[in-house]
Design an enzyme around this catalytic site. Sequence first.
Site, PDB file in Angstrom:
ATOM      1  N   SER A 143       0.840  -1.196   0.000  1.00 51.38           N
ATOM      2  CA  SER A 143       0.000   0.000   0.000  1.00 51.38           C
ATOM      3  C   SER A 143       0.879   1.251   0.000  1.00 51.38           C
ATOM      4  CB  SER A 143      -0.949  -0.051   1.198  1.00 51.38           C
ATOM      5  OG  SER A 143      -1.920   0.965   1.112  1.00 51.38           O
ATOM      6  N   ASP A 352       4.107  24.024  -1.174  1.00 46.95           N
ATOM      7  CA  ASP A 352       5.479  23.768  -1.630  1.00 46.95           C
ATOM      8  C   ASP A 352       5.993  22.380  -1.229  1.00 46.95           C
ATOM      9  OD1 ASP A 352       5.560  24.380   1.052  1.00 46.95           O
ATOM     10  OD2 ASP A 352       7.351  25.632   0.936  1.00 46.95           O
ATOM     11  N   HIS A 405      -7.168  -5.452  -1.474  1.00 49.94           N
ATOM     12  CA  HIS A 405      -5.991  -4.635  -1.184  1.00 49.94           C
ATOM     13  C   HIS A 405      -5.022  -5.310  -0.213  1.00 49.94           C
ATOM     14  CE1 HIS A 405      -3.824  -0.820  -0.877  1.00 49.94           C
ATOM     15  NE2 HIS A 405      -3.861  -0.934   0.431  1.00 49.94           N
TER      16      HIS A 405
END
Length: 429
Positions: A143, A352, A405
Site C-alpha cells: 500500500s 510547496d 488490497h
Amino acid sequence: MKIDLILSGLVAQKHTFTLPLDYNKPDGDTIDVFVRELVAPDKQDQDLPYLVYFQGGPGFGAVRPMANGGWIKRALQEYRVLLLDQRGTGLSSPISAVSLAHLTANEQADYLTHFRADNIVRDAEAIRAQLSPFNTWSIIGQSFGGFCVLRYLTAAPEGLTQAFITGGLPSLTRTADEVYQKTYKRVQAKNNDFFSRFSDAQELVTALATHITEHDTYLATGEKLTVEMLQLLGVNLGMEEGPEAVYYLLEQALITTQKGTQVNPLFLAQFCQFLDYNTNPIFALLHESIYCQQQASDWAAHRVRADYAEFNYQAGQPFLFTGEMIYPWMFEQFNNLKPLQAAAQQLAKKQDWSDLYDLEVLKNNQVPVAAAIYSEDMYVEMQYSLETAARVNNLKYWLTSEFEHNGIRMDGDKVLSKLIDLNKGIILR
C-alpha cells in the site's frame, strides 16, 4: 546475533537508530527509528541478504509478528527481514497530540512536514549505512509502502538489489483531486457489492443512522457518534474479510431494552476498533500529502465529495459508506485529533511540497521491480497503477482479481512467491 525475542519459528533482534529529523540540518534535532530484524532459527549464523518491509499507511507501525507465517515465512527462506517502523509510528518517535503538545500549531505543522516518504527513504538509507554498508538490499512495500518503494527507486537506487510492491503502485503525476475522483467511484462499487451481498444491511445501518440522529450517542472513547463517523466504516470495505466484519458489527448495533431501542454498548466499544484516527494521527494529518508535489491538497477528498451528492446522507435516501478519505470535520469530532486541528489546516494549505518522483530516473531504472496490482482495489486506482507501470523501466507486474488490497495479509506466501518469481524471470501461471 543478539536475540531479543523468540517466537514460533523465528527469532528477532531490536535495533534503534538515532537519525536527523531534517536531513538538511544533520546537526539539528534527532528522532529515533526502530527496526525489528527477523531470521529463521536455523539460519541465524548465515550471511543472508536483507529484505526491508515498508508498511502501509501512512502513519502505521510495521506488523508485529506472532509466528513464522504468511509472507514472512516465505521471505525468511532466503532473507533476513527488517520490519521498519516508519518515523513517527510504532517505536520510532511516535507522533500523537501528546507528543506534539509542547509545540505551537505552526511548529507542529513544520515538524510534521518531515514525515513523508522522502524522509522515510532517507532513514532507510541511513540504517543501511550502519547495518549493511557494503551491500545493497531488497525492499517490499505494501500500500503506502509502495509509494516509499518508488521514492527509493528515485532517490537512492544504488542502495537496492530489487524491489517488490503489493497493492501500492501509485500515480507518479496525478493530483489528489484526480485520485479521489476515481476513488469515490471505486467506493460506490464496493457499497453496491456490500448491500447486494448482505440483504438487510441497508435496513440495519439506516435504522442506526436514524437512531443516532434522534438520540445523542457516545462512543466508548467519549466522542459523540455522528452519521459522518458511521460512514467512515466504509474504509474497511476494500479489505478481504472487511465487509463481513462491518456487517457483523451492524448486526449488533441496536438492542431492545425495557427503555426501548438503544445502542448496544458492545457496538460502541467495537466501533472504535474499526477506525484508526484517534490512535494513528499521521494517517489523518498527512494522508493527502502523499499525492502532493508542488501543490496543496486543500482537503481534496472533502472538495471532490461535492461531485458525489449520494454520499451526503439524508433521511429517506440510501445510506452509503465513505472510504479512505480524510475530512476537515474529523479534527472537530475525534478527541485525539482536536488538538491538531490548526496544524492540519496548515498542512492542507501547504503548496510547496517537494517532488517525490523523478520521471527521468524511473524511465531509466535498472533495479528489478515486481508489482502486484489488484484490479478490484478500492484504495489504489488500477488505471493509474498501469500508467505508472508503463513509465518505470524494468518493472514487471502481476494483475489479478484474486485478492483485495490486503492480499499480502491473506495469502502472503503466494503473493510474495509470485513477485520473487517475476523478478527471477519465471513465467507465472
